[in-house]
Scaffold this active site. Sequence first.
Site, short mmCIF file in Angstrom:
data_model
loop_
_atom_site.label_atom_id
_atom_site.label_comp_id
_atom_site.label_asym_id
_atom_site.label_seq_id
_atom_site.Cartn_x
_atom_site.Cartn_y
_atom_site.Cartn_z
N ASP A 203 0.86 -1.18 0.00
CA ASP A 203 0.00 0.00 0.00
C ASP A 203 0.90 1.23 0.00
O ASP A 203 2.13 1.11 0.03
CB ASP A 203 -0.95 0.01 1.19
CG ASP A 203 -2.32 0.62 0.85
OD1 ASP A 203 -2.33 1.75 0.31
OD2 ASP A 203 -3.35 -0.02 1.11
N GLY A 229 4.43 1.44 -1.72
CA GLY A 229 4.53 1.65 -3.15
C GLY A 229 3.22 2.17 -3.71
O GLY A 229 2.20 2.18 -3.01
N ASP A 230 3.25 2.57 -4.97
CA ASP A 230 2.06 3.06 -5.68
C ASP A 230 1.70 2.04 -6.74
O ASP A 230 2.38 1.91 -7.76
CB ASP A 230 2.38 4.42 -6.32
CG ASP A 230 1.18 5.05 -7.00
OD1 ASP A 230 0.24 4.32 -7.37
OD2 ASP A 230 1.19 6.28 -7.17
N PHE A 231 0.63 1.29 -6.50
CA PHE A 231 0.33 0.18 -7.42
C PHE A 231 -0.14 0.64 -8.79
O PHE A 231 -0.14 -0.14 -9.74
CB PHE A 231 -0.65 -0.82 -6.80
CG PHE A 231 -1.98 -0.27 -6.34
CD1 PHE A 231 -2.92 0.18 -7.24
CD2 PHE A 231 -2.30 -0.25 -4.99
CE1 PHE A 231 -4.15 0.66 -6.82
CE2 PHE A 231 -3.53 0.20 -4.55
CZ PHE A 231 -4.46 0.68 -5.47
N HIS A 249 -12.80 -2.26 -7.70
CA HIS A 249 -14.03 -1.48 -7.89
C HIS A 249 -13.82 0.02 -7.66
O HIS A 249 -14.72 0.81 -7.96
CB HIS A 249 -15.17 -2.02 -7.02
CG HIS A 249 -15.08 -1.67 -5.57
ND1 HIS A 249 -16.18 -1.66 -4.73
CD2 HIS A 249 -14.04 -1.31 -4.78
CE1 HIS A 249 -15.82 -1.32 -3.51
NE2 HIS A 249 -14.52 -1.11 -3.51
#
Length: 340
Positions: A203, A229-231, A249
Amino acid sequence: MSELDPSHIMQVGMGFFASKTLLSAVELELFTKLAMQPMTGKEIAAALQLNPRAIPDFPDALVALKFLQRDGDGPDAHYSNTPESTFFLDRNSPGYIGGILEMANARLYRFWADLTAALKTGMPQNETKQSGEPMCAKLYADPARLEQFMNAMSGISAGNFKEFARKFDFSGFKTLCDVGGATGQLSCMVAAANPHMRCASLDLPKVVPIATRKIQQAGLTDRVTALGGDFLADPLPKAEIITMGMILHDWNLEKKKLLIRKAYDALPPGGAFVVIEALIDDERRENAFGLMMSLNMLIEFGDAFDYSGADFVGWCREVGFRDFQIIPLTGPSSAAVAYK
């Protein structure tokens, strides 16, 4: 036409009466206090600092709604929790799911008053409406609100993650990365139920301290790791299973497909991509919660939406996934699995 019955219309149309009665009881920590000992109406008013006018209507309404039990009648009657209220709504219970209800009370209840505006404009009706900033930017800027949100997600997801950890066959896998893992709950549940598994919870960096603390509390630091991290911006960590619990979603179709592609790229042949959502039934007739959750995504993000198992399979086929499975979990939720 005399045989027609309007009771369902009235029950749904006035459903906010019951909803707010429960949400206020959670906000006031009534169930937590009653878990310590039964109380009379007068004692409840004193403990919660309520106006005398609230008694006996407030606790009696909760009795009628099956959230409280009452022993006796009149001013000397004693109120106590039901078994479900004790397990799920006492803050000190390991089964507490009140976090999602706290968030519903603090945020969603008021935003849903603007559903009509969302339906007409397609625009978010949350904090973004006032500030112009994306919801996540506002949320992550306030540590207390961020942790409330994380606890809310933990509450609504606990049952589904536990069922997933129990029902999915992990015997052919050794590593898992939970994308958007929040507090690390899914990773911890999978690791606890499957001692051979090593899990990572990914996350944003601001979430890592929250997840690290929860992992330590679970005693699983040897097999569960919190990663920052930035997914959306970065490649996903390599793992044999990639999970996303109530993540896909949150995004529009373009970003949904981007995340599916990232999951595919991070998996080895035979690897599994798993999403856990309130999947809408393929005919879009039965899962009212899933459909209303999709309306909630409209209110929160505008172009985000929930989807069916058939939608998920179609998107995954486009990037090369070959086999699929739908695993029913709790209530309206399911795990959709795509195998590379």
